[in-house]
Write a protein that holds these residues in place. Structure first.
Motif, PDB file in Angstrom:
ATOM      1  N   ARG A   1      -6.608  -2.647   0.428  1.00  0.00           N
ATOM      2  CA  ARG A   1      -5.891  -2.316  -0.804  1.00  0.00           C
ATOM      3  C   ARG A   1      -6.692  -1.353  -1.692  1.00  0.00           C
ATOM      4  NH1 ARG A   1      -6.429  -8.509  -2.845  1.00  0.00           N
ATOM      5  NH2 ARG A   1      -5.585  -8.731  -0.765  1.00  0.00           N
ATOM      6  N   GLU A   2      -6.106  -0.192  -1.882  1.00  0.00           N
ATOM      7  CA  GLU A   2      -6.746   0.811  -2.730  1.00  0.00           C
ATOM      8  C   GLU A   2      -6.625   0.409  -4.193  1.00  0.00           C
ATOM      9  OE1 GLU A   2      -6.194   4.661  -1.087  1.00  0.00           O
ATOM     10  OE2 GLU A   2      -6.228   5.600  -3.060  1.00  0.00           O
ATOM     11  N   GLN A   3      -5.726  -0.554  -4.450  1.00  0.00           N
ATOM     12  CA  GLN A   3      -5.608  -1.094  -5.804  1.00  0.00           C
ATOM     13  C   GLN A   3      -6.947  -1.634  -6.291  1.00  0.00           C
ATOM     14  OE1 GLN A   3      -3.265  -1.476  -3.456  1.00  0.00           O
ATOM     15  NE2 GLN A   3      -1.215  -1.624  -4.317  1.00  0.00           N
TER      16      GLN A   3
ATOM     17  N   ILE B   1     -13.696   0.655   4.354  1.00  0.00           N
ATOM     18  CA  ILE B   1     -12.444   1.145   3.759  1.00  0.00           C
ATOM     19  C   ILE B   1     -12.584   1.253   2.244  1.00  0.00           C
ATOM     20  CG2 ILE B   1      -9.945   0.816   3.557  1.00  0.00           C
ATOM     21  CD1 ILE B   1     -10.016  -0.764   6.176  1.00  0.00           C
TER      22      ILE B   1
ATOM     23  N   GLY C   1      -6.990   3.558   3.311  1.00  0.00           N
ATOM     24  CA  GLY C   1      -6.325   3.255   2.051  1.00  0.00           C
ATOM     25  C   GLY C   1      -5.094   4.117   1.851  1.00  0.00           C
ATOM     26  N   SER C   2      -4.453   3.938   0.685  1.00  0.00           N
ATOM     27  CA  SER C   2      -3.191   4.625   0.416  1.00  0.00           C
ATOM     28  C   SER C   2      -3.363   6.140   0.303  1.00  0.00           C
ATOM     29  CB  SER C   2      -2.585   4.098  -0.884  1.00  0.00           C
ATOM     30  OG  SER C   2      -2.370   2.708  -0.776  1.00  0.00           O
ATOM     31  N   THR C   3      -4.444   6.579  -0.335  1.00  0.00           N
ATOM     32  CA  THR C   3      -4.636   8.015  -0.521  1.00  0.00           C
ATOM     33  C   THR C   3      -4.846   8.709   0.823  1.00  0.00           C
ATOM     34  OG1 THR C   3      -5.537   7.685  -2.716  1.00  0.00           O
ATOM     35  CG2 THR C   3      -6.094   9.757  -1.648  1.00  0.00           C
ATOM     36  N   GLU C   4      -5.549   8.044   1.725  1.00  0.00           N
ATOM     37  CA  GLU C   4      -5.766   8.639   3.041  1.00  0.00           C
ATOM     38  C   GLU C   4      -4.462   8.715   3.828  1.00  0.00           C
ATOM     39  OE1 GLU C   4      -9.563   7.091   4.116  1.00  0.00           O
ATOM     40  OE2 GLU C   4      -9.824   8.641   5.628  1.00  0.00           O
TER      41      GLU C   4
ATOM     42  N   ARG D   1     -15.301   1.882   0.548  1.00  0.00           N
ATOM     43  CA  ARG D   1     -16.143   3.042   0.235  1.00  0.00           C
ATOM     44  C   ARG D   1     -15.311   4.325   0.297  1.00  0.00           C
ATOM     45  NH1 ARG D   1     -19.744   3.353   4.625  1.00  0.00           N
ATOM     46  NH2 ARG D   1     -18.314   4.881   5.475  1.00  0.00           N
ATOM     47  N   ARG D   2     -14.496   4.443   1.359  1.00  0.00           N
ATOM     48  CA  ARG D   2     -13.668   5.649   1.499  1.00  0.00           C
ATOM     49  C   ARG D   2     -12.610   5.716   0.402  1.00  0.00           C
ATOM     50  NH1 ARG D   2     -14.008   8.065   6.998  1.00  0.00           N
ATOM     51  NH2 ARG D   2     -11.920   8.937   6.746  1.00  0.00           N
ATOM     52  N   ASN D   3     -11.977   4.564   0.102  1.00  0.00           N
ATOM     53  CA  ASN D   3     -10.953   4.540  -0.947  1.00  0.00           C
ATOM     54  C   ASN D   3     -11.521   4.983  -2.291  1.00  0.00           C
ATOM     55  OD1 ASN D   3      -8.932   3.638   0.742  1.00  0.00           O
ATOM     56  ND2 ASN D   3      -9.077   1.498   0.118  1.00  0.00           N
TER      57      ASN D   3
ATOM     58  N   ILE E   1       0.575  15.930  -4.056  1.00  0.00           N
ATOM     59  CA  ILE E   1       0.225  17.078  -3.200  1.00  0.00           C
ATOM     60  C   ILE E   1       1.249  18.196  -3.401  1.00  0.00           C
ATOM     61  CG2 ILE E   1      -0.245  17.838  -0.820  1.00  0.00           C
ATOM     62  CD1 ILE E   1      -1.045  14.949  -0.164  1.00  0.00           C
TER      63      ILE E   1
ATOM     64  N   THR F   1       0.819  -1.223   0.000  1.00  0.00           N
ATOM     65  CA  THR F   1       0.000   0.000   0.000  1.00  0.00           C
ATOM     66  C   THR F   1       0.849   1.267   0.000  1.00  0.00           C
ATOM     67  OG1 THR F   1      -0.076  -0.030   2.413  1.00  0.00           O
ATOM     68  CG2 THR F   1      -1.889  -1.115   1.252  1.00  0.00           C
TER      69      THR F   1
ATOM     70  N   VAL G   1      -8.973   1.279  -7.636  1.00  0.00           N
ATOM     71  CA  VAL G   1      -8.178   1.797  -8.756  1.00  0.00           C
ATOM     72  C   VAL G   1      -8.318   0.868  -9.967  1.00  0.00           C
ATOM     73  CG1 VAL G   1      -5.831   2.219  -9.609  1.00  0.00           C
ATOM     74  CG2 VAL G   1      -6.526   3.089  -7.364  1.00  0.00           C
TER      75      VAL G   1
ATOM     76  N   MET H   1       1.695   3.314  -3.463  1.00  0.00           N
ATOM     77  CA  MET H   1       0.600   4.151  -3.955  1.00  0.00           C
ATOM     78  C   MET H   1       0.460   5.403  -3.079  1.00  0.00           C
ATOM     79  SD  MET H   1      -3.349   3.160  -4.799  1.00  0.00           S
ATOM     80  CE  MET H   1      -2.930   1.955  -6.030  1.00  0.00           C
TER      81      MET H   1
ATOM     82  N   GLY I   1      -7.804   1.294  10.004  1.00  0.00           N
ATOM     83  CA  GLY I   1      -7.320   0.946   8.675  1.00  0.00           C
ATOM     84  C   GLY I   1      -7.889   1.894   7.636  1.00  0.00           C
TER      85      GLY I   1
ATOM     86  N   ASN J   1     -12.109   8.632  -2.262  1.00  0.00           N
ATOM     87  CA  ASN J   1     -10.829   9.347  -2.217  1.00  0.00           C
ATOM     88  C   ASN J   1     -10.122   9.404  -3.567  1.00  0.00           C
ATOM     89  OD1 ASN J   1     -11.093   9.999   0.455  1.00  0.00           O
ATOM     90  ND2 ASN J   1      -9.920   8.245   1.195  1.00  0.00           N
ATOM     91  N   ILE J   2     -10.358   8.405  -4.434  1.00  0.00           N
ATOM     92  CA  ILE J   2      -9.740   8.454  -5.768  1.00  0.00           C
ATOM     93  C   ILE J   2     -10.732   9.030  -6.787  1.00  0.00           C
ATOM     94  CG2 ILE J   2      -8.094   6.596  -5.371  1.00  0.00           C
ATOM     95  CD1 ILE J   2     -10.017   4.818  -7.146  1.00  0.00           C
TER      96      ILE J   2
ATOM     97  N   LEU K   1      -9.405  13.069  -2.863  1.00  0.00           N
ATOM     98  CA  LEU K   1      -8.870  13.601  -1.602  1.00  0.00           C
ATOM     99  C   LEU K   1      -7.583  14.402  -1.784  1.00  0.00           C
ATOM    100  CD1 LEU K   1      -9.168  13.722   1.499  1.00  0.00           C
ATOM    101  CD2 LEU K   1      -7.828  11.617   1.630  1.00  0.00           C
ATOM    102  N   ILE K   2      -6.733  13.988  -2.729  1.00  0.00           N
ATOM    103  CA  ILE K   2      -5.462  14.692  -2.919  1.00  0.00           C
ATOM    104  C   ILE K   2      -5.724  16.145  -3.332  1.00  0.00           C
ATOM    105  CG2 ILE K   2      -3.365  14.787  -4.350  1.00  0.00           C
ATOM    106  CD1 ILE K   2      -3.433  12.572  -2.140  1.00  0.00           C
TER     107      ILE K   2
ATOM    108  N   ARG L   1      -8.391  17.786  -2.763  1.00  0.00           N
ATOM    109  CA  ARG L   1      -9.012  18.474  -1.635  1.00  0.00           C
ATOM    110  C   ARG L   1      -7.961  18.929  -0.617  1.00  0.00           C
ATOM    111  NH1 ARG L   1     -13.628  16.072   2.416  1.00  0.00           N
ATOM    112  NH2 ARG L   1     -13.656  17.925   3.727  1.00  0.00           N
ATOM    113  N   VAL L   2      -6.986  18.064  -0.346  1.00  0.00           N
ATOM    114  CA  VAL L   2      -5.926  18.416   0.613  1.00  0.00           C
ATOM    115  C   VAL L   2      -5.097  19.585   0.073  1.00  0.00           C
ATOM    116  CG1 VAL L   2      -3.743  17.598   1.615  1.00  0.00           C
ATOM    117  CG2 VAL L   2      -5.780  16.161   1.717  1.00  0.00           C
TER     118      VAL L   2
END
Lengths: 401, 166
Positions: free
Chosen positions: B68-70, B91, A136-139, B93-95, A47, A36, B73, A39, A134, B98-99, B152-153, B155-156
């Protein structure tokens, strides 16, 4: 407020929080691993800032595919090595062990601190009173930049424990029983809070095993409290530990729970013992005590993986490594091993695997046809010796041990 | 946010991340992940047959298992426009959000057949098929803000004020 809400309120600098409220919390540690982390590194680069929020609070652990089994896996290590060099963060890159174990051994935290990790089993930290979540990677990338995480305050389900386990019954049997009861989505978005006099009889290793599998019920947090009872919880479930019996999760879901008695006699071809669920010293001891002076069944492969180099070292100090080798099992380097199906012991269509790990979905360890049963270390080790499931409490199952 | 239009792919309960993206594919380069979308599921040829904008309609607990965000993705890379499920694992749902991949919660499996063409208005939580409208649970303010920012990126970057400096 219950104890989890108190900790979240403190991390959010608020007097009070309530269920469903969106809050922004400070985090103590931000964690990722070799699957993870790359990514997260890629997302962090987007960023476009020069520093992470605190280099000493960003920890990466190469545990999932170590040593690298493919060139691409090794490239993922390099991404983390380069990031570490550039930003001065912390990296464990020499097979020191599984991320959740490494964090518990080397990164002391305060009661109620929040750690977030790009691994679903980050909830393991709840076993020692740290709120592990837990993500994900973006968080993780966002938290490396800000040092915070946005959360919604979860509803808390209290599990009040009394009594103590009977012989050959373990923390794994407790958590599998809970998963069978709540289902794989029964606690989605919620927090589990373990309280009661039964908690005091559980070791840190045992509590970590229980917290580890909170995610298998969908939970966001799985936390052991010092309190005997708490207030402001949505629901309380009472569990008397002496009533728990040895169970297994049958294919193909961690919630497909049956007593070991019911599957007794089922033939087994591979046994996997280790992982962030059951790779600690007490687990290794339980396995060694079953295997001592015995040999595994000729039709069984047995793979044993300590959760960390420190666990491995302690195993050497005792005679567990020798006992395990003499029994015909293979000891692998600390790490995730075959738990998630990338390397080091994949299962084929015909395999029936007994594993002390945490998931048995179709294809989790290789073939979609392979059958994986999740069990405690003692149940798994006895299955390795007999080549079939035996109730660990039965004398024929080596219960005399 | 635009209206998403595509064909329906139906999946049942508890499609876990090992089915969405098998563990062995996790070390693949990110832009290659689309090839492995749903390869661990019963629809092994999903990645070859899916078209841009297609919509997954699933049962409860979609995306359970690993963080895994994969997994989201891979779906996004394969062209999936949205996932509509009875419920999601937290997780996943959030991932997905976020992408920048929208997900909505409602069980529509009984209303659609595989291959039906539907459209989705994410911001309003509405799903349309022919002359019928279906209503999903509204997304949280936080989730909508992230989707509207493009993930999310972005947004940050906005919140840290980085966008002005670059």
């Amino acid at each position: 407020m219950n104890i989890i809400e108190k900790h979240l309120a403190k991390a959010a600098d608020l007097e009070k929080v309530s269920v469903g409220e969106d809050i922004r919390c400070k985090v103590r540690l931000v964690v990722a691993h070799d699957v993870t982390g790359p990514m997260a590194v890629e997302q962090f680069a987007k960023i476009k800032i020069e520093e992470v929020f605190d280099p000493q609070r960003v920890v990466m652990v190469i545990d999932h595919i170590y040593p690298a089994s493919t060139v691409q896996a090794r490239n993922m290590h390099w991404i983390l090595k380069d990031f570490t060099k550039r930003y001065g963060t912390i990296l464990y890159e020499h097979g020191q062990g599984v991320v959740h174990q490494i964090i518990s051994e080397n990164h002391a935290q305060n009661y109620g601190d929040i750690i977030i990790g790009a691994d679903s089993h980050t909830c393991t930290a709840g076993g020692y009173g740290v709120i592990g979540i837990g993500v994900g990677s973006t968080e993780v990338a966002a938290a490396m930049a800000t040092g915070t995480i946005d959360l919604e305050v979860p509803e808390v389900v209290e599990v009040n424990l009394t009594g103590s386990f009977k012989p050959f019954v373990t923390a794994k049997d407790l958590v599998l029983t809970l998963i069978g009861r709540f289902g794989t989505d029964g606690l989605t978005d919620k927090a589990i809070l373990f309280t009661g006099p039964g908690v005091r009889g559980l070791s840190k290793d045992e509590r970590m095993t229980v917290s580890n599998m909170g995610i298998e019920m969908g939970a966001m947090i799985s936390f052991f409290a010092d309190e005997d009872k708490d207030e402001g919880v949505a629901q309380t479930v009472a569990i008397e530990l002496s009533e728990i019996i040895p169970v297994v999760a049958c294919p193909y879901s961690p919630a497909n729970i049956k007593p070991v008695q019911e599957v007794a006699g089922t033939e087994v071809t591979q046994v996997v013992a280790g992982s962030c669920t059951n790779g600690r010293l007490s687990d290794m001891k339980a396995i060694a005590e079953v295997l001592r002076g015995k040999h595994i069944h000729p039709d069984v492969n047995m793979i044993v993986i300590p959760a960390s180099a420190r666990v491995y070292e302690e195993m050497e100090k005792h005679d567990y490594c020798k006992v395990i080798r003499d029994a015909g099992a293979v000891l692998l380097n600390p790490g995730c091993g075959p738990c998630f199906g990338a390397h080091q012991g994949l299962a084929a269509d015909r395999d029936v695997v007994v594993s002390t790990t945490n998931r048995n979905f179709p294809g989790r360890m290789g073939s979609r046809e392979a059958k994986i049963y999740l069990a405690s270390p003692v149940t798994a080790a006895k299955a390795a010796v007999h080549g079939r499931f035996v109730d660990p409490r039965e004398p024929s199952g080596g219960g005399e041990n | 946010m635009d209206i998403i239009k595509g064909r329906v792919w139906i999946f049942q309960d508890n499609v876990d991340t090992d089915q969405i993206l098998p563990g062995y594919a996790m070390a693949e380069p990110f832009n290659e992940l689309g090839k492995y979308a749903m390869k661990g599921s019963e629809k092994v040829d999903f990645a070859k047959r899916v078209r841009v904008g297609d919509i997954i309609v699933a049962g409860k607990n979609f995306g359970c298992g690993s963080s895994r965000e994969q997994a989201p993705v891979a779906l996004k890379e394969a062209g999936v426009g949205s996932v509509i499920a009875a419920s999601f694992a937290r997780i996943f749902r959030r991932n997905a959000i976020n992408i920048g991949m929208p997900v909505l919660e409602v069980d529509l499996r009984e209303h659609f057949n595989e291959g039906d063409t539907i459209s989705v208005d994410i911001a309003k939580g509405l799903i349309f098929k022919d002359n019928t409208t279906f209503y999903a649970a509204p997304l949280s303010k936080n989730a909508l803000a992230t989707l509207e920012a493009g993930g999310l990126i972005e947004r940050v970057r906005k919140e840290l004020g980085v966008e002005k400096r670059w």
